[in-house]
Design a protein around this motif. Structure first.
Motif, PDB file in Angstrom:
ATOM      1  N   ILE A  36       0.874  -1.401  -0.243  1.00  0.00           N
ATOM      2  CA  ILE A  36      -0.005   0.099  -0.150  1.00  0.00           C
ATOM      3  C   ILE A  36       0.785   1.393  -0.004  1.00  0.00           C
ATOM      4  CG2 ILE A  36      -1.821   1.203   1.189  1.00  0.00           C
ATOM      5  CD1 ILE A  36      -2.724  -1.418   2.554  1.00  0.00           C
ATOM      6  N   VAL A  37       0.551   2.118  -0.861  1.00  0.00           N
ATOM      7  CA  VAL A  37       1.354   3.546  -1.031  1.00  0.00           C
ATOM      8  C   VAL A  37       0.514   4.478  -0.639  1.00  0.00           C
ATOM      9  CG1 VAL A  37       2.987   4.824  -2.306  1.00  0.00           C
ATOM     10  CG2 VAL A  37       2.609   2.421  -3.025  1.00  0.00           C
ATOM     11  N   SER A  38       0.967   5.627   0.034  1.00  0.00           N
ATOM     12  CA  SER A  38      -0.015   6.522   0.823  1.00  0.00           C
ATOM     13  C   SER A  38       0.817   8.078   0.837  1.00  0.00           C
ATOM     14  CB  SER A  38      -0.270   6.311   2.117  1.00  0.00           C
ATOM     15  OG  SER A  38      -0.958   7.394   2.662  1.00  0.00           O
ATOM     16  N   ALA A  62      -2.158  -0.694  -4.273  1.00  0.00           N
ATOM     17  CA  ALA A  62      -3.256   0.021  -3.862  1.00  0.00           C
ATOM     18  C   ALA A  62      -2.657   1.331  -3.329  1.00  0.00           C
ATOM     19  CB  ALA A  62      -3.819  -0.766  -2.457  1.00  0.00           C
ATOM     20  N   SER A  63      -3.568   2.258  -2.992  1.00  0.00           N
ATOM     21  CA  SER A  63      -2.981   3.622  -2.473  1.00  0.00           C
ATOM     22  C   SER A  63      -3.977   4.377  -1.706  1.00  0.00           C
ATOM     23  CB  SER A  63      -2.603   4.556  -3.821  1.00  0.00           C
ATOM     24  OG  SER A  63      -3.795   4.876  -4.556  1.00  0.00           O
ATOM     25  N   PRO A 114      -5.431  -5.665   6.158  1.00  0.00           N
ATOM     26  CA  PRO A 114      -5.211  -5.797   7.678  1.00  0.00           C
ATOM     27  C   PRO A 114      -3.749  -6.092   8.042  1.00  0.00           C
ATOM     28  CG  PRO A 114      -6.521  -7.715   7.197  1.00  0.00           C
ATOM     29  CD  PRO A 114      -6.359  -6.998   5.953  1.00  0.00           C
ATOM     30  N   ASN A 115      -2.994  -6.673   7.166  1.00  0.00           N
ATOM     31  CA  ASN A 115      -1.766  -7.166   7.469  1.00  0.00           C
ATOM     32  C   ASN A 115      -0.675  -6.832   6.088  1.00  0.00           C
ATOM     33  OD1 ASN A 115       0.522  -8.073   8.873  1.00  0.00           O
ATOM     34  ND2 ASN A 115       0.188 -10.051   8.277  1.00  0.00           N
ATOM     35  N   PRO A 116      -0.545  -5.903   5.499  1.00  0.00           N
ATOM     36  CA  PRO A 116       0.165  -5.563   4.241  1.00  0.00           C
ATOM     37  C   PRO A 116       1.446  -6.096   4.474  1.00  0.00           C
ATOM     38  CG  PRO A 116      -0.225  -3.352   5.317  1.00  0.00           C
ATOM     39  CD  PRO A 116      -0.953  -4.598   5.866  1.00  0.00           C
ATOM     40  N   ALA A 117       1.996  -6.619   3.442  1.00  0.00           N
ATOM     41  CA  ALA A 117       3.343  -7.044   3.399  1.00  0.00           C
ATOM     42  C   ALA A 117       4.379  -5.718   3.344  1.00  0.00           C
ATOM     43  CB  ALA A 117       3.624  -7.795   2.218  1.00  0.00           C
ATOM     44  N   LEU A 118       4.137  -4.699   2.918  1.00  0.00           N
ATOM     45  CA  LEU A 118       4.662  -3.579   2.810  1.00  0.00           C
ATOM     46  C   LEU A 118       3.871  -2.334   2.864  1.00  0.00           C
ATOM     47  CD1 LEU A 118       7.526  -1.783   2.586  1.00  0.00           C
ATOM     48  CD2 LEU A 118       7.352  -2.258   0.105  1.00  0.00           C
ATOM     49  N   PHE A 119       4.106  -1.316   3.845  1.00  0.00           N
ATOM     50  CA  PHE A 119       3.449  -0.089   3.674  1.00  0.00           C
ATOM     51  C   PHE A 119       4.295   1.098   3.473  1.00  0.00           C
ATOM     52  CE2 PHE A 119       1.554   3.562   5.980  1.00  0.00           C
ATOM     53  CZ  PHE A 119       0.297   3.495   5.518  1.00  0.00           C
ATOM     54  N   THR A 185       5.911   4.666  17.315  1.00  0.00           N
ATOM     55  CA  THR A 185       5.725   4.471  18.857  1.00  0.00           C
ATOM     56  C   THR A 185       4.176   4.757  19.068  1.00  0.00           C
ATOM     57  OG1 THR A 185       6.449   6.513  19.265  1.00  0.00           O
ATOM     58  CG2 THR A 185       8.154   4.927  19.405  1.00  0.00           C
ATOM     59  N   ILE A 186       3.604   5.798  18.741  1.00  0.00           N
ATOM     60  CA  ILE A 186       2.222   6.100  19.017  1.00  0.00           C
ATOM     61  C   ILE A 186       1.169   6.069  17.854  1.00  0.00           C
ATOM     62  CG2 ILE A 186       3.023   7.524  20.830  1.00  0.00           C
ATOM     63  CD1 ILE A 186       2.097   9.825  19.492  1.00  0.00           C
ATOM     64  N   GLY A 187       1.726   5.428  16.689  1.00  0.00           N
ATOM     65  CA  GLY A 187       0.780   5.650  15.444  1.00  0.00           C
ATOM     66  C   GLY A 187       0.667   4.390  14.717  1.00  0.00           C
ATOM     67  N   LEU A 188       0.277   4.526  13.560  1.00  0.00           N
ATOM     68  CA  LEU A 188       0.052   3.374  12.690  1.00  0.00           C
ATOM     69  C   LEU A 188       1.069   2.488  12.612  1.00  0.00           C
ATOM     70  CD1 LEU A 188      -2.139   2.229  10.485  1.00  0.00           C
ATOM     71  CD2 LEU A 188      -1.225   3.755   8.807  1.00  0.00           C
ATOM     72  N   PHE A 189       2.113   2.738  12.306  1.00  0.00           N
ATOM     73  CA  PHE A 189       3.560   1.953  11.915  1.00  0.00           C
ATOM     74  C   PHE A 189       3.696   0.959  13.073  1.00  0.00           C
ATOM     75  CE2 PHE A 189       5.615   5.642   9.462  1.00  0.00           C
ATOM     76  CZ  PHE A 189       4.716   5.737   8.667  1.00  0.00           C
ATOM     77  N   ALA A 190       3.148   1.284  14.489  1.00  0.00           N
ATOM     78  CA  ALA A 190       3.420   0.163  15.478  1.00  0.00           C
ATOM     79  C   ALA A 190       2.836  -0.856  15.223  1.00  0.00           C
ATOM     80  CB  ALA A 190       2.809   0.867  16.768  1.00  0.00           C
ATOM     81  N   SER A 191       1.804  -0.915  14.587  1.00  0.00           N
ATOM     82  CA  SER A 191       1.113  -2.254  14.128  1.00  0.00           C
ATOM     83  C   SER A 191       1.417  -3.009  12.870  1.00  0.00           C
ATOM     84  CB  SER A 191      -0.666  -2.082  14.384  1.00  0.00           C
ATOM     85  OG  SER A 191      -0.935  -1.322  13.486  1.00  0.00           O
ATOM     86  N   LEU A 192       2.147  -2.225  12.209  1.00  0.00           N
ATOM     87  CA  LEU A 192       2.522  -2.820  10.726  1.00  0.00           C
ATOM     88  C   LEU A 192       4.026  -3.322  10.863  1.00  0.00           C
ATOM     89  CD1 LEU A 192       1.190   0.089   8.696  1.00  0.00           C
ATOM     90  CD2 LEU A 192      -0.059  -1.950   9.274  1.00  0.00           C
TER      91      LEU A 192
END
Length: 227
Positions: A36-38, A62-63, A114-119, A185-192
């Motif tokens: 996913i590219v954002s 996906a984007s 819910p679990n992309p290989a790369l974000f 630490t407090i955002g989206l990347f923590a769960s990816l």
């Protein structure tokens, strides 16, 4: 087999529901959601939305493009529930609207996968003269391969032109200033599991330079996703 079909149907229903509830400032393009590219700040980071849209078209990934505000003091960080920037994570200001924006953004990502290989997030930073790539889930060897691949693609694409050859600094191979520590630490990347957060210099995003570099990034991301 029946169980897989059932689970696929449930996921499709949830995805369609989340997409229907997406706010107007958040644009989702379906595609191969293993990557996913954002562009979280297309309103203030010049041409990042355009770059992401072109990468999605060329790669099929996906984007997500966010039409974020231009006021740096009050704009949502989107990838975490705060506003503002250039501060420590504890100092960033949390607001109800920033939290709503973060929840909408996170839901958009989850609706795609819910679990992309790369974000991958594409940002713009006027205060840098190189591409700075913060990472999560990348080894030094991974980073070294990405950097070498970028150099090869850049030199091939820019050969015979007058475009400036921007260098790439990437974690954990290189030391960088913009490490996306708060999103980690407090955002989206923590769960990816695997994240590539790229800060692009202003000159790289200005026309006509943006065109060859968009091609370079599309090729880089296409190849990085299969490594």
């Amino acid at each position: 087999m029946k169980l897989n079909v059932k689970h696929s149907a449930v996921f499709l229903f949830v995805a369609l529901f989340l997409l229907a509830a997406t706010p107007s400032w958040l644009h989702i393009r379906a595609g191969n959601s293993s990557t996913i590219v954002s562009a979280p700040h297309s309103g203030s980071d010049l041409n990042t939305g355009y770059i992401v849209e072109q990468i999605a078209k060329q790669t099929g990934f996906a984007s997500i493009v966010v039409e974020n505000g231009r006021n740096m003091r009050t704009r949502w960080n989107v990838n975490r529930p705060t506003v503002g920037g250039g501060q420590t994570c504890d100092s960033e200001r949390r607001t109800s609207s920033a939290e709503e924006a973060f929840n909408a953004y996170r839901s958009a990502v989850l609706s795609l996968n819910p679990n992309p290989a790369l974000f991958i997030e594409i940002h713009g930073e006027s205060g840098v003269s190189v591409i700075e790539a913060a990472t999560k889930g990348f080894s030094r060897d991974d980073a070294s391969k990405i950097k070498q691949l970028y150099i090869e693609l850049r030199d091939k694409r820019l050969r015979g032109t007058n475009f400036f050859a921007y260098d790439l600094l990437i974690e954990p191979l290189d030391s960088i200033r913009l490490t996306a520590s708060c999103a980690k630490t407090i955002g989206l990347f923590a769960s990816l599991p695997k994240v590539l957060h790229m800060e692009l210099p202003r000159g790289m995003r200005d026309p006509p330079t943006v065109e060859p570099y968009t091609q370079i990034l599309a090729e880089l991301i296409q190849k990085a996703a299969i490594q």
